[in-house]
Design an enzyme around this catalytic site. Structure first.
Site, PDB file in Angstrom:
ATOM      1  N   ALA A 107       0.728  -1.348  -0.431  1.00 27.76           N
ATOM      2  CA  ALA A 107      -0.263   0.188   0.107  1.00 27.76           C
ATOM      3  C   ALA A 107       1.019   1.053   0.430  1.00 27.76           C
ATOM      4  CB  ALA A 107      -1.304   0.469   1.312  1.00 27.76           C
ATOM      5  N   THR A 108       0.955   2.074  -1.097  1.00 25.25           N
ATOM      6  CA  THR A 108       1.642   3.030  -0.993  1.00 25.25           C
ATOM      7  C   THR A 108       1.490   4.215  -0.254  1.00 25.25           C
ATOM      8  OG1 THR A 108       0.498   4.057  -2.849  1.00 25.25           O
ATOM      9  CG2 THR A 108       1.973   2.697  -3.741  1.00 25.25           C
ATOM     10  N   ASP A 109       0.758   4.098   0.689  1.00 25.97           N
ATOM     11  CA  ASP A 109       0.644   5.397   1.543  1.00 25.97           C
ATOM     12  C   ASP A 109       1.410   4.633   2.731  1.00 25.97           C
ATOM     13  OD1 ASP A 109      -0.918   3.179   2.176  1.00 25.97           O
ATOM     14  OD2 ASP A 109      -2.585   4.610   3.371  1.00 25.97           O
ATOM     15  N   GLY A 110       1.669   3.347   2.872  1.00 23.78           N
ATOM     16  CA  GLY A 110       2.104   2.969   4.100  1.00 23.78           C
ATOM     17  C   GLY A 110       3.718   3.103   3.423  1.00 23.78           C
ATOM     18  N   PHE A 113       5.166   6.875   4.007  1.00 21.96           N
ATOM     19  CA  PHE A 113       5.558   7.361   5.228  1.00 21.96           C
ATOM     20  C   PHE A 113       6.350   6.793   6.228  1.00 21.96           C
ATOM     21  CE2 PHE A 113       1.771   9.531   5.935  1.00 21.96           C
ATOM     22  CZ  PHE A 113       2.467  10.791   7.138  1.00 21.96           C
TER      23      PHE A 113
END
Length: 329
Positions: A107-110, A113
């Site tokens: 998941a590219t948001d994880g 971050f």
């Protein structure tokens, strides 16, 4: 002399008091959600863990100058979630499953971050290994998740399952503009500027219906059209709430904030719906509270002074939004 000494004592007392308050929200957050091994638990979702939460907490640790917690969280994340073949991270970990990692997608948001926190940590603590690890993750993100589609440079939400050939599904809450800005400054690669510029253009196109707000999930078609993604409810909800947070974090006076302030301004603070269907305009039957309200207040310039209050009843996501708003401010 006595008056001067009294003033000095008062100033020192205020400093100590400020430092105690400054760490209290982080201490509360750790006490609620950080396990001894470095895993962040999602208390609203059967205590599973996500790369999102690991990355959020790594960033919080850096901003609170808590290297011991940072190393613990990063150590667990690297050991348990990093895919040795790609350098990115399995997005979900279920501690009670026979195989804690059933879905091998990222998941590219994880991922973003985690890389961003490592970049901040390396700079703050003058630790080159963190910078090297951050660079490796951002390189993998660009190689495996960034594509050109319909004339736009976009970051897919995961390496698998989001490019459907005639259209791609995007999550606008994964447009983490302040991180992309830092990656651009670090690497000098044009791809990060392209993601920022095209992400902003897409947010303008994602103003749907009467609300003029984006959906949590949006489909971008090969001809450039954007629509709410048919695979998910057409709602501005718990994902898309992060869009104005990241926009304002990167650019406090951005004109992209106008639709959010306009919509939320239709309601009194305590009577603002938690979500809205952007196709039918039907609001949630319950109101914003906790972290959702924190994002609303931050976006509208109404955030109270002081540290966020992480209550004992607060779930992981609400508390995380409060903490992210505090970092952004």
């Amino acid at each position: 002399m006595w008056q001067r000494s009294k003033t000095l004592v008062l100033m020192l007392g205020l400093l100590v008091s400020y430092q105690a308050v400054a760490g209290s929200a982080w201490d509360s957050y750790k006490g609620r959600f950080l396990m001894a091994d470095g895993r962040i638990i999602d208390t609203g979702n059967n205590s599973v863990s996500h790369t999102e939460g690991q990355g959020f907490a790594m960033m919080m640790a850096v901003r609170n100058n808590d290297r011991a917690s940072f190393d613990k969280i990063w150590g667990w994340t690297k050991k348990n979630l990093q895919n040795p073949e790609t350098g990115l991270f399995y997005w979900r970990y279920n501690p009670v499953a026979a195989d804690p990692i059933v879905d091998k997608n990222n998941a590219t948001d994880g991922d973003t971050f985690i890389a961003w926190a490592l970049l901040k940590a390396g700079t703050q603590w003058n630790e080159n290994k963190y910078l090297t690890e951050s660079d490796a993750i951002t390189k993998a993100l660009v190689a495996r998740n960034v594509i050109s589609f319909a004339g736009y440079r976009v970051m897919l939400p995961g390496a698998k399952g989001f490019n459907l050939n005639s259209y791609v599904n995007l999550n606008p809450s994964y447009f983490i503009f302040p991180a992309w800005e830092d990656f651009a400054q670090r690497s000098h690669l044009t791809v990060w500027r392209e993601l920022i510029n095209d992400g902003q253009k897409l947010l303008v196109k994602m103003r749907f219906g009467n609300t003029q707000l984006p959906a949590d999930w949006v489909s971008l078609y090969a001809d450039g059209r954007v629509t709410p993604a048919k695979e998910w409810p057409a709602r501005f909800s718990y994902d898309a709430i992060r869009v104005p947070l990241y926009v304002k974090w990167a650019q406090p006076a951005s004109p992209l904030l106008a639709p959010y302030s306009a919509y939320w301004g239709r309601f009194t603070r305590t009577q603002t719906p938690a979500w809205v269907n952007i196709t039918t305009n039907d609001p949630a039957p319950y109101m914003m509270d906790g972290g959702l309200l924190a994002v609303r207040d931050f976006t509208m310039g109404q955030l109270p002074a002081g540290e966020p209050q992480i209550t004992i009843k607060e779930d992981y996501y609400s508390a995380s939004l409060k903490m992210l708003v505090s970092l952004a401010r």
